[in-house]
Scaffold this motif. Structure first.
Motif, PDB file in Angstrom:
ATOM      1  N   THR A   1       6.198  11.849  -0.428  1.00 40.95           N
ATOM      2  CA  THR A   1       5.355  11.973  -1.618  1.00 40.95           C
ATOM      3  C   THR A   1       4.095  12.764  -1.309  1.00 40.95           C
ATOM      4  O   THR A   1       3.692  13.639  -2.089  1.00 40.95           O
ATOM      5  CB  THR A   1       4.988  10.583  -2.175  1.00 40.95           C
ATOM      6  OG1 THR A   1       6.187   9.892  -2.525  1.00 40.95           O
ATOM      7  CG2 THR A   1       4.080  10.688  -3.386  1.00 40.95           C
ATOM      8  N   ILE A   2       3.472  12.490  -0.186  1.00 36.61           N
ATOM      9  CA  ILE A   2       2.245  13.221   0.188  1.00 36.61           C
ATOM     10  C   ILE A   2       2.574  14.696   0.438  1.00 36.61           C
ATOM     11  O   ILE A   2       1.805  15.580   0.051  1.00 36.61           O
ATOM     12  CB  ILE A   2       1.583  12.574   1.424  1.00 36.61           C
ATOM     13  CG1 ILE A   2       1.176  11.124   1.125  1.00 36.61           C
ATOM     14  CG2 ILE A   2       0.391  13.382   1.898  1.00 36.61           C
ATOM     15  CD1 ILE A   2       0.148  10.981   0.018  1.00 36.61           C
ATOM     16  N   ILE A   3       3.712  14.974   1.055  1.00 38.29           N
ATOM     17  CA  ILE A   3       4.125  16.364   1.265  1.00 38.29           C
ATOM     18  C   ILE A   3       4.310  17.052  -0.079  1.00 38.29           C
ATOM     19  O   ILE A   3       3.897  18.212  -0.270  1.00 38.29           O
ATOM     20  CB  ILE A   3       5.407  16.433   2.121  1.00 38.29           C
ATOM     21  CG1 ILE A   3       5.101  16.018   3.559  1.00 38.29           C
ATOM     22  CG2 ILE A   3       6.022  17.827   2.084  1.00 38.29           C
ATOM     23  CD1 ILE A   3       6.325  15.817   4.431  1.00 38.29           C
TER      24      ILE A   3
ATOM     25  N   ASP B   1       2.878   5.983  -3.127  1.00 41.12           N
ATOM     26  CA  ASP B   1       4.027   6.660  -3.721  1.00 41.12           C
ATOM     27  C   ASP B   1       3.922   6.682  -5.242  1.00 41.12           C
ATOM     28  O   ASP B   1       4.132   7.726  -5.868  1.00 41.12           O
ATOM     29  CB  ASP B   1       5.319   5.967  -3.275  1.00 41.12           C
ATOM     30  CG  ASP B   1       6.556   6.713  -3.717  1.00 41.12           C
ATOM     31  OD1 ASP B   1       6.624   7.938  -3.475  1.00 41.12           O
ATOM     32  OD2 ASP B   1       7.452   6.079  -4.298  1.00 41.12           O
ATOM     33  N   CYS B   2       3.575   5.576  -5.842  1.00 36.79           N
ATOM     34  CA  CYS B   2       3.477   5.500  -7.307  1.00 36.79           C
ATOM     35  C   CYS B   2       2.364   6.391  -7.847  1.00 36.79           C
ATOM     36  O   CYS B   2       2.559   7.107  -8.828  1.00 36.79           O
ATOM     37  CB  CYS B   2       3.260   4.062  -7.752  1.00 36.79           C
ATOM     38  SG  CYS B   2       4.702   3.022  -7.538  1.00 36.79           S
ATOM     39  N   TYR B   3       1.203   6.336  -7.225  1.00 37.89           N
ATOM     40  CA  TYR B   3       0.107   7.196  -7.671  1.00 37.89           C
ATOM     41  C   TYR B   3       0.494   8.671  -7.568  1.00 37.89           C
ATOM     42  O   TYR B   3       0.170   9.469  -8.446  1.00 37.89           O
ATOM     43  CB  TYR B   3      -1.172   6.942  -6.859  1.00 37.89           C
ATOM     44  CG  TYR B   3      -1.967   5.760  -7.319  1.00 37.89           C
ATOM     45  CD1 TYR B   3      -2.418   5.654  -8.634  1.00 37.89           C
ATOM     46  CD2 TYR B   3      -2.291   4.732  -6.439  1.00 37.89           C
ATOM     47  CE1 TYR B   3      -3.168   4.568  -9.053  1.00 37.89           C
ATOM     48  CE2 TYR B   3      -3.041   3.640  -6.851  1.00 37.89           C
ATOM     49  CZ  TYR B   3      -3.469   3.568  -8.162  1.00 37.89           C
ATOM     50  OH  TYR B   3      -4.203   2.487  -8.581  1.00 37.89           O
ATOM     51  N   GLY B   4       1.176   9.034  -6.508  1.00 34.57           N
ATOM     52  CA  GLY B   4       1.608  10.424  -6.354  1.00 34.57           C
ATOM     53  C   GLY B   4       2.615  10.834  -7.404  1.00 34.57           C
ATOM     54  O   GLY B   4       2.570  11.940  -7.949  1.00 34.57           O
ATOM     55  N   ARG B   5       3.552   9.952  -7.721  1.00 33.80           N
ATOM     56  CA  ARG B   5       4.604  10.271  -8.697  1.00 33.80           C
ATOM     57  C   ARG B   5       4.084  10.367 -10.126  1.00 33.80           C
ATOM     58  O   ARG B   5       4.625  11.136 -10.924  1.00 33.80           O
ATOM     59  CB  ARG B   5       5.720   9.241  -8.623  1.00 33.80           C
ATOM     60  CG  ARG B   5       6.540   9.370  -7.367  1.00 33.80           C
ATOM     61  CD  ARG B   5       7.584   8.266  -7.291  1.00 33.80           C
ATOM     62  NE  ARG B   5       8.245   8.266  -6.019  1.00 33.80           N
ATOM     63  CZ  ARG B   5       9.497   8.668  -5.847  1.00 33.80           C
ATOM     64  NH1 ARG B   5      10.201   9.088  -6.869  1.00 33.80           N
ATOM     65  NH2 ARG B   5      10.032   8.647  -4.648  1.00 33.80           N
ATOM     66  N   VAL B   6       3.058   9.593 -10.466  1.00 32.45           N
ATOM     67  CA  VAL B   6       2.533   9.655 -11.830  1.00 32.45           C
ATOM     68  C   VAL B   6       1.450  10.724 -11.984  1.00 32.45           C
ATOM     69  O   VAL B   6       0.937  10.926 -13.075  1.00 32.45           O
ATOM     70  CB  VAL B   6       1.995   8.288 -12.326  1.00 32.45           C
ATOM     71  CG1 VAL B   6       3.091   7.259 -12.351  1.00 32.45           C
ATOM     72  CG2 VAL B   6       0.808   7.831 -11.524  1.00 32.45           C
ATOM     73  N   GLY B   7       1.098  11.398 -10.901  1.00 29.69           N
ATOM     74  CA  GLY B   7       0.160  12.504 -10.979  1.00 29.69           C
ATOM     75  C   GLY B   7      -1.279  12.157 -10.683  1.00 29.69           C
ATOM     76  O   GLY B   7      -2.160  12.999 -10.846  1.00 29.69           O
TER      77      GLY B   7
ATOM     78  N   TYR C   1       0.819  -1.206   0.000  1.00 31.88           N
ATOM     79  CA  TYR C   1       0.000   0.000   0.000  1.00 31.88           C
ATOM     80  C   TYR C   1       0.861   1.268   0.000  1.00 31.88           C
ATOM     81  O   TYR C   1       0.540   2.242  -0.681  1.00 31.88           O
ATOM     82  CB  TYR C   1      -0.942   0.011   1.207  1.00 31.88           C
ATOM     83  CG  TYR C   1      -2.089  -0.953   1.090  1.00 31.88           C
ATOM     84  CD1 TYR C   1      -2.958  -0.909   0.012  1.00 31.88           C
ATOM     85  CD2 TYR C   1      -2.321  -1.899   2.074  1.00 31.88           C
ATOM     86  CE1 TYR C   1      -4.018  -1.790  -0.092  1.00 31.88           C
ATOM     87  CE2 TYR C   1      -3.383  -2.785   1.977  1.00 31.88           C
ATOM     88  CZ  TYR C   1      -4.226  -2.729   0.895  1.00 31.88           C
ATOM     89  OH  TYR C   1      -5.274  -3.596   0.802  1.00 31.88           O
ATOM     90  N   ALA C   2       1.952   1.265   0.740  1.00 29.36           N
ATOM     91  CA  ALA C   2       2.844   2.422   0.772  1.00 29.36           C
ATOM     92  C   ALA C   2       3.422   2.688  -0.609  1.00 29.36           C
ATOM     93  O   ALA C   2       3.495   3.836  -1.062  1.00 29.36           O
ATOM     94  CB  ALA C   2       3.964   2.204   1.788  1.00 29.36           C
ATOM     95  N   VAL C   3       3.822   1.628  -1.300  1.00 28.30           N
ATOM     96  CA  VAL C   3       4.364   1.775  -2.653  1.00 28.30           C
ATOM     97  C   VAL C   3       3.289   2.273  -3.607  1.00 28.30           C
ATOM     98  O   VAL C   3       3.554   3.109  -4.483  1.00 28.30           O
ATOM     99  CB  VAL C   3       4.975   0.438  -3.137  1.00 28.30           C
ATOM    100  CG1 VAL C   3       5.324   0.487  -4.611  1.00 28.30           C
ATOM    101  CG2 VAL C   3       6.196   0.083  -2.315  1.00 28.30           C
ATOM    102  N   MET C   4       2.059   1.804  -3.437  1.00 28.20           N
ATOM    103  CA  MET C   4       0.969   2.262  -4.294  1.00 28.20           C
ATOM    104  C   MET C   4       0.715   3.755  -4.119  1.00 28.20           C
ATOM    105  O   MET C   4       0.525   4.477  -5.101  1.00 28.20           O
ATOM    106  CB  MET C   4      -0.305   1.466  -3.992  1.00 28.20           C
ATOM    107  CG  MET C   4      -0.263   0.048  -4.498  1.00 28.20           C
ATOM    108  SD  MET C   4      -1.662  -0.960  -3.957  1.00 28.20           S
ATOM    109  CE  MET C   4      -3.061  -0.035  -4.531  1.00 28.20           C
TER     110      MET C   4
END
Length: 93
Positions: free
Chosen positions: A50-52, A18-24, A13-16
């Motif tokens: 990533t959330i920050i 992070d990934c969603y945040g990085r791809v916009g 879930y943490a990786v998900m």
């Protein structure tokens, strides 16, 4: 994953997030982050960073600080990247 009988763990879930945040895909990243708080998932410093970044990009600087405070309250130690991200977001304000 459910189709294969695999239950995701906190790291997945943490990786998900992070990934969603990085791809916009901000909405999904924030939705998962909100869900992580209710489900008490263990998140790492990378995910909080990533959330920050997401809150900083949307110019929600109070949100940046709130996430940072939540991170410290949960006992997650910020790393250098996290501090630099927080400072960069506040510097742009």
């Amino acid at each position: 994953m459910a189709a294969f009988g695999v239950e995701p763990d906190d790291v997945t879930y943490a990786v998900m997030i992070d990934c969603y945040g990085r791809v916009g895909n901000v909405d999904m990243a924030l939705r998962l982050y909100d869900h992580s708080r209710t489900e008490k998932w263990r998140l790492d410093a990378v995910t909080f960073t990533t959330i920050i970044k997401i809150y900083g990009t949307s110019r929600n600087f109070d949100g940046c600080l709130t996430v940072f405070e939540e991170m410290k309250a949960l006992g997650v130690k910020p790393n250098l990247v996290c501090y630099n991200t927080l400072l960069r977001r506040y510097g742009k304000s």
